[in-house]
Design a protein around this motif. Structure first.
Motif, PDB file in Angstrom:
ATOM      1  N   GLN A  72      16.474 -11.192   9.702  1.00  0.00           N
ATOM      2  CA  GLN A  72      16.409 -11.739   8.349  1.00  0.00           C
ATOM      3  C   GLN A  72      17.710 -11.419   7.626  1.00  0.00           C
ATOM      4  O   GLN A  72      18.144 -10.267   7.579  1.00  0.00           O
ATOM      5  CB  GLN A  72      15.216 -11.148   7.598  1.00  0.00           C
ATOM      6  N   THR A  73      18.328 -12.459   7.077  1.00  0.00           N
ATOM      7  CA  THR A  73      19.616 -12.289   6.406  1.00  0.00           C
ATOM      8  C   THR A  73      19.446 -12.354   4.896  1.00  0.00           C
ATOM      9  O   THR A  73      18.544 -13.024   4.376  1.00  0.00           O
ATOM     10  CB  THR A  73      20.605 -13.379   6.848  1.00  0.00           C
ATOM     11  N   SER A  74      20.317 -11.659   4.207  1.00  0.00           N
ATOM     12  CA  SER A  74      20.341 -11.682   2.742  1.00  0.00           C
ATOM     13  C   SER A  74      21.788 -11.567   2.284  1.00  0.00           C
ATOM     14  O   SER A  74      22.666 -11.141   3.039  1.00  0.00           O
ATOM     15  CB  SER A  74      19.500 -10.539   2.163  1.00  0.00           C
ATOM     16  N   TRP A  75      22.021 -11.946   1.015  1.00  0.00           N
ATOM     17  CA  TRP A  75      23.380 -11.965   0.480  1.00  0.00           C
ATOM     18  C   TRP A  75      23.447 -11.169  -0.813  1.00  0.00           C
ATOM     19  O   TRP A  75      22.530 -11.201  -1.623  1.00  0.00           O
ATOM     20  CB  TRP A  75      23.832 -13.408   0.201  1.00  0.00           C
ATOM     21  N   ASN A  76      24.556 -10.473  -0.983  1.00  0.00           N
ATOM     22  CA  ASN A  76      24.877  -9.828  -2.251  1.00  0.00           C
ATOM     23  C   ASN A  76      25.639 -10.847  -3.093  1.00  0.00           C
ATOM     24  O   ASN A  76      26.785 -11.177  -2.802  1.00  0.00           O
ATOM     25  CB  ASN A  76      25.729  -8.571  -2.010  1.00  0.00           C
TER      26      ASN A  76
ATOM     27  N   TYR B  27      27.095  -9.871   3.316  1.00  0.00           N
ATOM     28  CA  TYR B  27      26.134 -10.377   4.286  1.00  0.00           C
ATOM     29  C   TYR B  27      25.373  -9.202   4.907  1.00  0.00           C
ATOM     30  O   TYR B  27      25.971  -8.249   5.411  1.00  0.00           O
ATOM     31  CB  TYR B  27      26.893 -11.146   5.376  1.00  0.00           C
ATOM     32  N   HIS B  28      24.047  -9.265   4.852  1.00  0.00           N
ATOM     33  CA  HIS B  28      23.206  -8.192   5.388  1.00  0.00           C
ATOM     34  C   HIS B  28      22.167  -8.792   6.345  1.00  0.00           C
ATOM     35  O   HIS B  28      21.607  -9.859   6.078  1.00  0.00           O
ATOM     36  CB  HIS B  28      22.491  -7.431   4.270  1.00  0.00           C
TER      37      HIS B  28
ATOM     38  N   GLN C  82      18.671  -7.868   8.507  1.00  0.00           N
ATOM     39  CA  GLN C  82      17.551  -6.973   8.808  1.00  0.00           C
ATOM     40  C   GLN C  82      17.026  -7.355  10.181  1.00  0.00           C
ATOM     41  O   GLN C  82      16.498  -8.444  10.383  1.00  0.00           O
ATOM     42  CB  GLN C  82      16.444  -7.097   7.748  1.00  0.00           C
TER      43      GLN C  82
END
Length: 335
Positions: free
Chosen positions: A138-142, A194-195, A197
């Motif tokens: 699972q990707t997430s953005w700052n 870019y993160h 999980q």
């Protein structure tokens, strides 16, 4: 610090080094070709503009994907071929539009507008490439870091283009450095935003698989070949331009018939010798030689024979000059 930790902790530093080297060399060639496009006219302008955009687009795209191949997010990943191809197209087309506007002089702020478009093309290429990066997690953005990367690209590209359009010895170097900084900032600030999980067992991110290293090397070699082609084109043009300038200089300062220095060259040399004599208390000898009855040669033998006489005399007098550089001969008459 997040950017530094992202580089040191989540990247293969050898591939980061290759990406940075590729970025700076590509930016330097792009800046050099851009300067040629500024000076070019008519059909040559299109040719130099094409080389500039191609060099810029390839350097931007290859920098991104070599660095991406060195990225380890803790999960296995692959690249979507369609989006990867689209990202290359975005880099080349965006660079073409931006540098086209930057080299036009129809309006005052066109270079700045061109810089904005180049910056936005770098951003669009990077995040399209990120969409092509399919990771099992699972990707997430700052959002803050994402916004900073966009702002950095626009500001730095505007500064790069402004440096490129200015005259000066270091204009090309300044443009290359700032443009490379823009590309690297967008990539690594964007990667810090870019993160991932992990949704599966994590993989070792300290080393990359062999196929990624081989692919990165192939991309880098391809980029260096294309950028090198642009560099060689610029070097050939610079050499041809230098030869043309030297030829024009010789034509302006030398007599076309005898090859001796002409009246203008004579007066310049005389002024220098007089100045040297005054400063050092030296002496100067000036001898004038006139050809008696030369008109009879032209009347009896024709002007072609007279020209040959002048060429032979010029060659013989030039052969009498000493090698120490203290003697000078010129033809001050006859045009």
């Amino acid at each position: 610090m997040m950017v530094v930790r992202c580089i040191l902790g989540q990247h293969n530093l050898w591939l980061v080094f290759v990406a940075a080297l590729l970025c700076f060399s590509g930016s330097w060639v792009t800046a050099s070709l851009f300067r040629h496009a500024l000076r070019a006219k008519n059909s040559q302008w299109y040719a130099w503009l094409f080389l500039t955009a191609l060099s810029s687009g390839v350097a931007i795209w290859c920098t991104h994907f070599v660095a991406m191949l060195g990225y380890g997010g803790g999960a296995s990943a692959r690249f979507d071929p369609l989006l990867t191809s689209i990202s290359l197209l975005i880099a080349v087309v965006g660079s073409t539009i931006g540098f086209t506007l930057a080299t036009c002089r129809f309006a005052r702020f066109l270079p700045e507008i061109g810089g904005v478009i180049v910056g936005l093309s770098i951003v669009a290429m990077h995040y399209t490439g990120m969409l092509a990066y399919r990771v099992q997690g699972q990707t997430s953005w700052n959002v803050l870091y994402l916004a900073v990367s966009v702002l950095a690209a626009i500001v730095l590209c505007v500064l790069a283009v402004r440096a490129g359009v200015r005259s000066g010895r270091w204009a090309s170097t300044c443009m290359a450095g700032v443009l490379a900084l823009a590309v690297l900032c967008v990539h690594f600030i964007g990667m810090a935003a870019y993160h991932v999980q992990v949704t599966q067992l994590p993989v070792d991110i300290t080393g990359r698989p062999d196929d990624s290293i081989v692919l990165a090397a192939a991309i880098a070699i391809m980029s260096f070949l294309i950028v090198g082609g642009g560099l060689v084109s610029g070097m050939i043009d610079d050499s041809s331009r230098a030869d043309s300038v030297e030829k024009l200089r010789r034509m302006a300062l030398n007599d076309t018939l005898t090859g001796l220095p002409n009246r203008l060259n004579f007066h310049q040399r005389l002024d220098l010798e007089l100045e040297w004599a005054r400063e050092h208390g030296g002496r100067l000898a000036l001898i004038g030689i006139d050809l008696n009855r030369f008109k009879e040669i032209n009347d009896l033998r024709g002007h072609k024979a007279g020209d040959e006489v002048l060429r032979i005399l010029g060659r013989r007098l030039r052969g009498l000059l000493q090698d120490d550089g203290g003697e000078f001969i010129a033809r001050t008459g006859g045009g």
